[in-house]
Design an enzyme around this catalytic site. Structure first.
Site, PDB file in Angstrom:
ATOM      1  N   CYS A  36       0.814  -1.220   0.000  1.00  0.00           N
ATOM      2  CA  CYS A  36       0.000   0.000   0.000  1.00  0.00           C
ATOM      3  C   CYS A  36       0.848   1.271   0.000  1.00  0.00           C
ATOM      4  O   CYS A  36       0.314   2.366  -0.203  1.00  0.00           O
ATOM      5  CB  CYS A  36      -0.925   0.011   1.205  1.00  0.00           C
ATOM      6  SG  CYS A  36      -1.852  -1.522   1.437  1.00  0.00           S
ATOM      7  N   HIS A  90      -8.966   3.901  -1.565  1.00  0.00           N
ATOM      8  CA  HIS A  90      -7.638   3.319  -1.414  1.00  0.00           C
ATOM      9  C   HIS A  90      -7.286   2.429  -2.611  1.00  0.00           C
ATOM     10  O   HIS A  90      -7.213   1.213  -2.488  1.00  0.00           O
ATOM     11  CB  HIS A  90      -7.605   2.509  -0.107  1.00  0.00           C
ATOM     12  CG  HIS A  90      -6.277   1.914   0.226  1.00  0.00           C
ATOM     13  ND1 HIS A  90      -5.071   2.411  -0.253  1.00  0.00           N
ATOM     14  CD2 HIS A  90      -5.944   0.845   1.007  1.00  0.00           C
ATOM     15  CE1 HIS A  90      -4.084   1.675   0.223  1.00  0.00           C
ATOM     16  NE2 HIS A  90      -4.573   0.712   0.971  1.00  0.00           N
TER      17      HIS A  90
END
Length: 399
Positions: free
Chosen positions: A86, A335
């Site tokens: 991420c 995200h």
């Protein structure tokens, strides 16, 4: 060593786009980044490119960087794919800054993309899980929601943090995201909504978890030798810090903080010559509500164990003393893994150049981004400074 400046940044909308591809989303972000540069940037000006992506669904794992840069016409420009879970986008920005500071390049593109909504929920969990510790977490059935739930429970038991304080993170970020035309979840939620939502992993409810998202974001970083060719509004990359740690939560010294975030922040503050008290606003990695609370403490915005009361006080609201996630954060903005870190820089660029529309803060000087990989196996922090006062403020150019 050359200074590095952000002269432009843009993103696609974040959300679910079955009609789009990763190339089309990247093209939108790239064109918006070029359009945001006051004096314009020609594709021929770009010396180097770094593109962050996890490759959810297995798309173009081998050459995903060149696959998008070639598509937008950057023929012959060396492009490197950056994969750090991420934190891939944030690390792509770091690589771009390093290329400029080293003198190897004058104009560098840092981008990121992900398409996550065109595969099944089971497949998404698999692709997210590859960023966790394999033998003792992923293969034993632990999801990232489960890992962060352990961190939340530990923080609650150690510091008396409450479920209501977790929910206040969601309420704040949804309120900000409702003002962001690029956000995935453009709606407000009440405290009751957040607290009464279905449980995902005790004590985390659905509103404590970010969505899976499609999107792309791009940032243009240039050297001090050429910055005046592109803008009079200097936004300097004042500080950079990064750190790695054990991938598995059980392998770390604490469940109530992310050591890599603390180390990355310390290095970023040292290179910027400032402390956390100087930061005017920040975009932090809130994949789950507890992650934002941990970031408050790891980044030095409040004392250890005080994050719950800090958000409860209103300090991190849009009109608070230290606004956090003015974009809506991962919770509301979304995200898309590879684009998350670059998307954070897009928001900082907008705030420091007066382009954030209804979310605009009043004359901020220092903005910070904080991007985490997995549950803390990697972290990267950037500090940005507005060096020169703007001649005039743009009122509504949120593009």
């Amino acid at each position: 060593m050359s200074k590095a400046y952000v002269v432009g940044a843009g993103q696609s909308d974040f959300g679910s786009f079955p009609e789009e591809s990763y190339r089309s989303l990247f093209t939108t972000a790239y064109e918006n980044a070029l359009d945001s540069v006051p004096s314009g940037v020609s594709p021929g000006d770009i010396d180097e490119a770094y593109v962050g992506t996890l490759g959810v669904g297995g798309r173009q794992l081998g050459l995903s960087g060149p696959a998008v840069t070639e598509h937008v016409g950057l023929d012959g420009v060396p492009c490197t794919r950056v994969e750090n879970a991420c934190a891939a986008g944030g690390y792509a920005v770091r690589q771009a800054v390093m290329a400029v500071r080293s003198g190897m390049a004058d104009v560098v593109l840092a981008g990121g993309f992900e398409v996550m909504t065109d595969v099944s929920g089971e497949s998404v969990r698999y692709w997210l899980g590859v960023s966790g510790e394999t033998e003792w977490e992923r293969l034993s059935g632990t999801t990232f929601a489960g890992v962060y739930a352990q961190m939340a429970r530990a923080h609650m038991e150690t510091y008396d943090t409450t479920a209501e304080q977790l929910s206040r993170v969601a309420v704040k970020n949804h309120e900000n995201g409702a003002k962001n035309p690029h956000a995935h979840l453009q709606f407000s939620c009440s405290l009751e909504d957040a607290q009464s939502a279905p449980t995902v992993a005790e004590p985390l409810t659905l509103y404590h978890c970010c969505p899976t998202t499609d999107g792309a974001a791009c940032v243009l970083i240039v050297s001090e030798d050429v910055v005046e060719q592109y803008t009079d509004d200097r936004i300097r990359v004042a500080g950079v810090g990064a750190a790695s740690d054990a991938v598995g939560l059980f392998q770390r010294e604490t469940y109530t903080g992310i050591p890599a975030s603390r180390q990355a922040a310390t290095r970023a503050y040292e290179t910027a010559g400032i402390g956390p008290e100087d930061v005017d606003f920040a975009e932090v990695h809130d994949c789950f509500a507890i992650a934002e609370l941990l970031a408050y403490e790891d980044l030095g915005f409040c004392d250890r164990g005080h994050a719950g009361s800090f958000v409860e006080s209103g300090a991190t609201a849009l009109d608070g003393e230290l606004p956090i996630n003015t974009s809506g954060g991962l919770k509301s903005k979304g995200h898309p893994i590879g684009a998350t870190g670059t998307g954070q820089v897009v928001e900082v660029f907008k705030q420091l150049s007066g382009r954030a529309g209804d979310r605009q803060l009043e004359t901020p000087r220092y903005g910070l981004t904080h991007n985490v990989g997995g549950s803390g196996g990697a972290a990267v922090v950037h500090v940005f400074e507005r060096e020169r006062e703007r001649d005039s403020r743009t009122t509504e150019v949120d593009q």
